[in-house]
Write an enzyme that holds these catalytic residues in place. Structure first.
Site, short mmCIF file in Angstrom:
data_model
loop_
_atom_site.label_atom_id
_atom_site.label_comp_id
_atom_site.label_asym_id
_atom_site.label_seq_id
_atom_site.Cartn_x
_atom_site.Cartn_y
_atom_site.Cartn_z
N HIS A 111 -0.20 3.80 -7.45
CA HIS A 111 -1.03 5.01 -7.49
C HIS A 111 -2.24 4.87 -8.43
O HIS A 111 -2.81 5.87 -8.86
CB HIS A 111 -0.21 6.24 -7.93
N LEU A 116 0.86 -1.18 0.00
CA LEU A 116 0.00 0.00 0.00
C LEU A 116 0.90 1.23 0.00
O LEU A 116 1.98 1.21 0.59
CB LEU A 116 -0.90 0.04 1.25
N ASP A 117 0.45 2.31 -0.65
CA ASP A 117 1.19 3.57 -0.60
C ASP A 117 1.37 4.00 0.85
O ASP A 117 0.53 3.70 1.71
CB ASP A 117 0.43 4.67 -1.34
N VAL A 118 2.43 4.76 1.11
CA VAL A 118 2.68 5.26 2.46
C VAL A 118 1.47 6.03 2.98
O VAL A 118 1.07 5.88 4.14
CB VAL A 118 3.94 6.17 2.46
N THR A 156 -1.66 5.71 2.20
CA THR A 156 -2.92 4.96 2.16
C THR A 156 -3.02 4.04 3.37
O THR A 156 -2.07 3.31 3.68
CB THR A 156 -3.02 4.13 0.87
#
EC number: 5.4.99.-
Length: 308
Positions: free
Chosen positions: A235, A138-140, A142
């Protein structure tokens, strides 16, 4: 810096410095040329340019940069990171925002693997050391559910499941405005942004990317969406909805309105990995793991509902 000194072998006489250095040290020619341009290469004590020619028997001296320290997932208790599910094969965490999945160059903050290590989880699967057990990310910025493999069996099975898209990944996203239609599919390739290498964009030669969405709740200024990812590009949700002029609220990187973000109390994108469903790697039974909204996302929804 580490120094290397050696006589130029007869077989390299007359060769360009960058080409000969690449052969001697197993470097790429680009890396060898960069060393010469930095003044780190000498022939008989005289700085050598990348296009200078090597002379048989001449003393070649090279100053090599020190190898970077290996990446480490520092064990640290992470506030807000809870265990949603755990057994001998897998552990699913509720990842807070501002936490990376694993250690990487340039990241000095907490990681999911570091948090698991602090909690006593021992992960010894194959793969690069700093990414052991990682089957997706997961994105930082998110939050939400993220599963990590503990056993080698789980690592192999889940890597394959994510690769072949048999994992049901559901996100909830609060986007600006009202997508039209209210339910639909976004089919647009994603690649690196031409102007900013840390961003992504819809590009002609990008990777196939497919996003399905349904509107769960509509507010005056925004819409809460249920998003199903068929692919899993970096993303992806942020890029796809920004391209439709409906960026995630708070996502200033992809064009969100900073005034709305401030009004909603958001300092990151309103994007949450709501659930994961997959066949358990040990016995094939269906496992579904759901993550509740964290406080900052709940707060933004409360404000919007109060404006209705």
């Amino acid at each position: 810096m580490a120094d290397r000194s050696m006589p130029v072998p007869d077989g390299l006489a007359g060769m360009r410095v960058d080409t000969g250095l690449a052969r001697l040290l197993g470097l790429s020619r680009t890396a060898a040329a960069a060393l010469a341009e930095e003044g780190a290469v000498e022939l008989n004590g005289v700085p050598a340019g990348k296009s200078d020619r090597l002379v048989s028997g001449a003393l070649l001296q090279v100053r090599l940069p020190e190898a970077p320290a290996p990446l480490q997932n520092t064990p640290i208790d992470i506030e807000g990171m809870t265990i949603l599910y755990s057994d001998d094969d897998i552990v699913a965490v509720d990842k807070p925002a501002a936490v990376a999945a694993h250690a990487s160059v340039g990241w000095t903050g907490p990681t999911v693997l570091g948090g698991l290590a602090a909690a006593g989880y021992r992960i010894t699967t194959s793969g690069v050391h700093e990414r052991q057990g990682i089957v997706h990310r997961l994105d930082v910025g998110t939050s939400g559910v993220m599963v990590v493999a503990i056993s080698e069996r789980a690592y192999t099975v889940l890597k394959r499941a994510f690769k072949y898209r048999t994992v049901d990944k559901r996100y909830h996203a609060l986007v600006q405005g009202h997508p039209d239609p209210s339910s639909g599919t976004i089919d647009a390739p994603i690649g690196r942004h031409r102007g900013h290498e840390w961003k992504f964009a819809i590009t002609k030669n990008g990777r196939h990317s497919l996003t399905h969405y349904d509107t769960l709740e509509a507010f005056v200024a925004a819409s809460l969406l249920d998003v199903h990812l068929e692919t899993g590009r970096t993303h992806q949700i942020r890029v796809h909805f920004a391209a439709l002029h409906h960026p995630c609220c708070g996502d200033l990187v992809y064009g969100a309105d900073p005034k709305l973000a401030k009004r909603l109390g958001l300092d990151r994108q309103w994007l949450h990995a709501r659930s994961l469903a997959f066949a358990h790697p040990a016995d094939g039974r269906r496992v579904e793991i759901v993550s509740p909204y964290p406080a900052d996302l709940q707060h933004a929804l409360k404000i919007l509902r109060g404006e209705g």
